[in-house]
Enzyme design. Structure first.
Site, PDB file in Angstrom:
ATOM      1  N   CYS A 195      53.549 -36.739 -46.201  1.00  0.00           N
ATOM      2  CA  CYS A 195      52.762 -36.024 -47.328  1.00  0.00           C
ATOM      3  C   CYS A 195      51.317 -35.789 -47.052  1.00  0.00           C
ATOM      4  O   CYS A 195      50.316 -34.895 -47.182  1.00  0.00           O
ATOM      5  CB  CYS A 195      53.082 -36.408 -48.643  1.00  0.00           C
ATOM      6  SG  CYS A 195      54.592 -35.855 -49.309  1.00  0.00           S
ATOM      7  N   THR A 198      55.271 -37.247 -53.598  1.00  0.00           N
ATOM      8  CA  THR A 198      55.994 -37.725 -52.402  1.00  0.00           C
ATOM      9  C   THR A 198      57.568 -37.640 -53.074  1.00  0.00           C
ATOM     10  O   THR A 198      58.406 -37.239 -52.111  1.00  0.00           O
ATOM     11  CB  THR A 198      55.860 -38.946 -52.034  1.00  0.00           C
ATOM     12  OG1 THR A 198      55.982 -39.945 -52.866  1.00  0.00           O
ATOM     13  CG2 THR A 198      54.266 -39.115 -51.353  1.00  0.00           C
ATOM     14  N   LEU A 214      59.786 -38.324 -48.510  1.00  0.00           N
ATOM     15  CA  LEU A 214      58.926 -38.597 -47.205  1.00  0.00           C
ATOM     16  C   LEU A 214      57.522 -38.745 -47.798  1.00  0.00           C
ATOM     17  O   LEU A 214      56.829 -37.921 -47.503  1.00  0.00           O
ATOM     18  CB  LEU A 214      59.240 -37.342 -46.311  1.00  0.00           C
ATOM     19  CG  LEU A 214      60.521 -37.348 -45.478  1.00  0.00           C
ATOM     20  CD1 LEU A 214      60.578 -36.184 -44.526  1.00  0.00           C
ATOM     21  CD2 LEU A 214      61.011 -38.470 -44.800  1.00  0.00           C
ATOM     22  N   HIS A 215      57.264 -40.145 -47.917  1.00  0.00           N
ATOM     23  CA  HIS A 215      55.996 -40.441 -48.609  1.00  0.00           C
ATOM     24  C   HIS A 215      54.732 -40.024 -47.740  1.00  0.00           C
ATOM     25  O   HIS A 215      54.047 -39.304 -47.840  1.00  0.00           O
ATOM     26  CB  HIS A 215      56.231 -41.909 -48.923  1.00  0.00           C
ATOM     27  CG  HIS A 215      57.284 -42.240 -50.037  1.00  0.00           C
ATOM     28  ND1 HIS A 215      57.083 -41.944 -51.280  1.00  0.00           N
ATOM     29  CD2 HIS A 215      58.130 -43.012 -49.585  1.00  0.00           C
ATOM     30  CE1 HIS A 215      58.226 -42.470 -51.772  1.00  0.00           C
ATOM     31  NE2 HIS A 215      59.017 -43.032 -50.867  1.00  0.00           N
ATOM     32  N   ASP A 216      54.931 -40.948 -46.360  1.00  0.00           N
ATOM     33  CA  ASP A 216      53.612 -40.801 -45.675  1.00  0.00           C
ATOM     34  C   ASP A 216      53.534 -39.433 -45.173  1.00  0.00           C
ATOM     35  O   ASP A 216      52.126 -38.869 -44.832  1.00  0.00           O
ATOM     36  CB  ASP A 216      54.070 -41.907 -44.576  1.00  0.00           C
ATOM     37  CG  ASP A 216      53.781 -43.327 -44.973  1.00  0.00           C
ATOM     38  OD1 ASP A 216      53.042 -43.491 -46.264  1.00  0.00           O
ATOM     39  OD2 ASP A 216      54.278 -44.320 -44.423  1.00  0.00           O
TER      40      ASP A 216
END
Lengths: 311, 314
Positions: free
Chosen positions: B240, B192, B236-238
């Site tokens: 991914c 991420t 943009l963690h989520d």
């Protein structure tokens, strides 16, 4: 003319890779090796001490005093790694019995005495469990400030080898490691990670064997053993000679690029005891206490081995 | 044919963008339900936020409320990252879609029992809801294809030196998920942090005249204010985790054993992998390690394009 050589004390538990590191340091014209201290680790102290004495004779360096350090970790029982290093610690290598004995005296006192004789000048290189060093720091809280630096082989940024999370040297005596990492001493740690990126292959080993010196022959025999263990049971593509990589840094620091990190030693973790907890992103904002190599010059390391093992 | 998924989340700015991505192409992913959990903010806030996002996008899926806190420890939230509402920044409609009357647990059980094909679970917050489900109903694992999560890290952490927020909030639940026998695809900080966006990416989103692109740009104008040490751009963690489901070819990974530390001095929530393979344990899980960043941004833009210019008020 002043002596430009780096003053080094080696704390070691030979050990296949320790033996190679010892031969490197004893053979380097840039190193003034003041003393060697044995510690229980890869195999028991009786064997590591015996091996250290044998290796000084192989190197023709019986001028270097060898001391017996701790037999057991500070707060737990010793665990050894005969499966990696062989029953007596040097794999298949048989050396003649030593003619010299260990010097009398307590290792912590030796460290302290030498550090006071040469304040700010000594590099203490610890490539086994940190028991001797931890004990010395507990006995003499001013010792860290008297040393130029401590360089250890131990720990890992990601993963372990003794457990999923702990590297063997830290795993054997995590409390001693905590003492050293929290001591404020200038510390450089060679973890599994960089050693796994600085591996030797079979052609490298055979190239060293062709040097033809006694020491090169011994190193090649040790390396063939290490290579067999690494590529066999451990499934690696070459052999990461942990302590030799660390010794290469002591002799030729420019082979490596370092970065500073905060590193804590986990003592209580159910699954992480003995882990070196590296704050990779600097999230905790705790002050850095340890330099870690992030890049290495493998060809330069191999060239250094050649240079050191020539007669 | 669309693959059925259940999305468990704690919106959260990056959760909201992940929802935009997941809901963009019903012909690819069929979102059976959105379940919420406490994490980025408290449960009441994440529950409202999930409905705010779906309402703003003009999408409807059952939104059910899950766990108010971790299985075995007190809740930690991240107001410093997501603001007091958990979704500070954009202006949302007053009137929101109706929530599901069911608890998340009951809805998940019902959907899985009824499922004719295996369902993929996508978890974007702490793993409390999924951990509870898998501990309480291990029989339902046969109805689950795999679980893809945003959480964890092979290297380092973002809520302690060695732990990532979602796993650190509920490490026991995480262990229940990794130990369930199902494959877990872990999109952790390793990937991420490579899926970051810069100002010019936000400008590119802003230029797309759809509700989704405008919402994403509004979200990111707030989210970019939180700067984490040692990280480039705005990760943009989520998204991914959803992007992996839509376009796995954008990613690289290593298959490995994974477990979680739950009892320690410094390491609670630490992901434990076996990348060197020394343990001989089965390599059941997948640690996603890399992403084609430009491909990822393009995927987001393509998703934004599928939405309308406006959504009528309810």
């Amino acid at each position: 003319m002043s002596d430009k050589r780096k003053k080094v004390i080696l704390d070691t538990d030979p050990g296949v890779d320790d033996a190679i590191a010892m031969l490197m340091l004893m053979g380097s014209p840039d190193i003034d090796l003041l003393a060697i201290a044995a510690v229980g680790g890869n195999v028991g102290l009786a064997s590591t001490l015996h091996n250290a004495l044998c290796l000084t004779e192989l190197a023709g360096r019986t001028d270097i005093p060898v001391y017996a350090g701790a037999e057991q970790p500070l707060l737990q029982r010793l665990e050894t790694a005969e499966d990696i290093h062989g029953r007596r610690g040097l794999g298949p290598l048989e050396l003649p019995a030593p003619t010299k004995r260990a010097e009398p005296g307590e290792v912590g006192e030796l460290f302290y005495r030498l550090a006071r004789q040469h304040p700010g000048e000594i590099t203490l290189v610890a490539i086994g469990p940190l028991t001797n060093l931890g004990r010395a720091f507990l006995a003499h809280p001013d010792l860290p400030a008297l040393l130029r630096e401590v360089v250890i082989m131990g720990g890992a940024v990601v993963g372990g080898n003794a457990t999923l999370q702990a590297e063997f040297n830290i795993y054997v005596d995590p409390e001693a490691a905590r003492v050293v990492f929290d001591s404020g001493v200038k510390l450089t740690m060679f973890p599994l990670d960089i050693c796994h990126r600085t591996m030797l292959g079979l052609p490298d080993i055979e190239g060293l064997a062709r040097i033809g010196s006694h020491r090169a022959a011994a190193v090649a025999e040790l390396l063939r053993h290490a290579y067999g263990v690494s590529t066999g049971r451990l499934g690696l593509q070459g052999t990461p000679v942990y302590d030799a990589v660390t010794a290469a840094f002591v002799i030729r620091p420019e082979l490596f690029a370092l970065r500073d990190f905060n590193v804590e030693i986990e003592l209580r973790g159910a699954r992480t005891r003995g882990r070196t907890v590296v704050d990779h992103y600097g999230f905790t904002r705790k002050p850095t206490n340890c330099a870690i190599p992030v890049e290495s010059d493998t060809q330069g390391y191999l060239a250094l081995l050649h240079e050191l093992l020539r007669d | 044919m669309a693959r059925p998924v259940i999305i468990d989340c704690d919106p959260g700015h990056d959760d909201a963008i992940a929802l935009i991505l997941a809901l963009a192409r019903p012909e690819v992913l069929e979102v059976l339900a959105v379940t919420t959990v406490a994490g980025n903010q408290t449960l009441d806030k994440t529950f409202v936020n999930a409905r705010r996002v779906l309402t703003a996008l003009g999408k409807c899926a059952p939104v059910a409320q899950g766990a108010a806190g971790p299985l075995l420890r007190p809740l930690m939230t991240a107001p410093n990252v997501h603001g007091e509402t958990g979704l500070d920044g954009p202006v949302f409609p007053e009137k929101l879609i109706e929530p599901s009357p069911r608890r998340a647990f009951d809805l998940q059980v019902e959907l899985l029992e009824r499922a004719r094909e295996k369902v993929t679970l996508i978890a974007l917050g702490p793993l409390t809801n999924l951990g509870r489900l898998l501990l309480a109903r291990p029989d339902l694992t046969e109805k689950i294809d795999h679980i893809t999560i945003m959480g964890g890290a092979v290297l380092g952490g973002n809520w302690s030196a060695a732990a990532e927020f979602n796993i650190m909030v509920d490490p026991e639940a995480a262990n229940a998920v990794f130990g369930s026998g199902l494959q877990v695809v872990m999109c952790g900080l390793d990937v991420t942090h490579q899926a970051y966006i810069e100002e010019r990416d936000i400008a590119r989103f802003r230029a797309i005249p759809t509700v989704a692109a405008q919402l994403a740009a509004d979200l990111l104008d707030f989210f970019k204010l939180y700067h984490q040490a040692g990280v480039v751009g705005v990760p943009l963690h989520d998204p991914c985790a959803v992007a992996y489901e839509l376009a796995p070819a954008l990613f690289t990974w290593v298959d490995t054993h994974i477990e979680v530390e739950t009892h320690s001095e410094f390491c609670d929530g630490t992901i434990i992998t076996d990348l060197r393979g020394f343990s001989g344990l089965p390599r059941r899980h997948r640690a996603v390690m890399g992403v084609d960043r430009q491909g990822f941004i393009d995927l987001l833009c393509d998703a934004f394009e599928t939405y309308p210019k406006e959504v009528p008020a309810l």
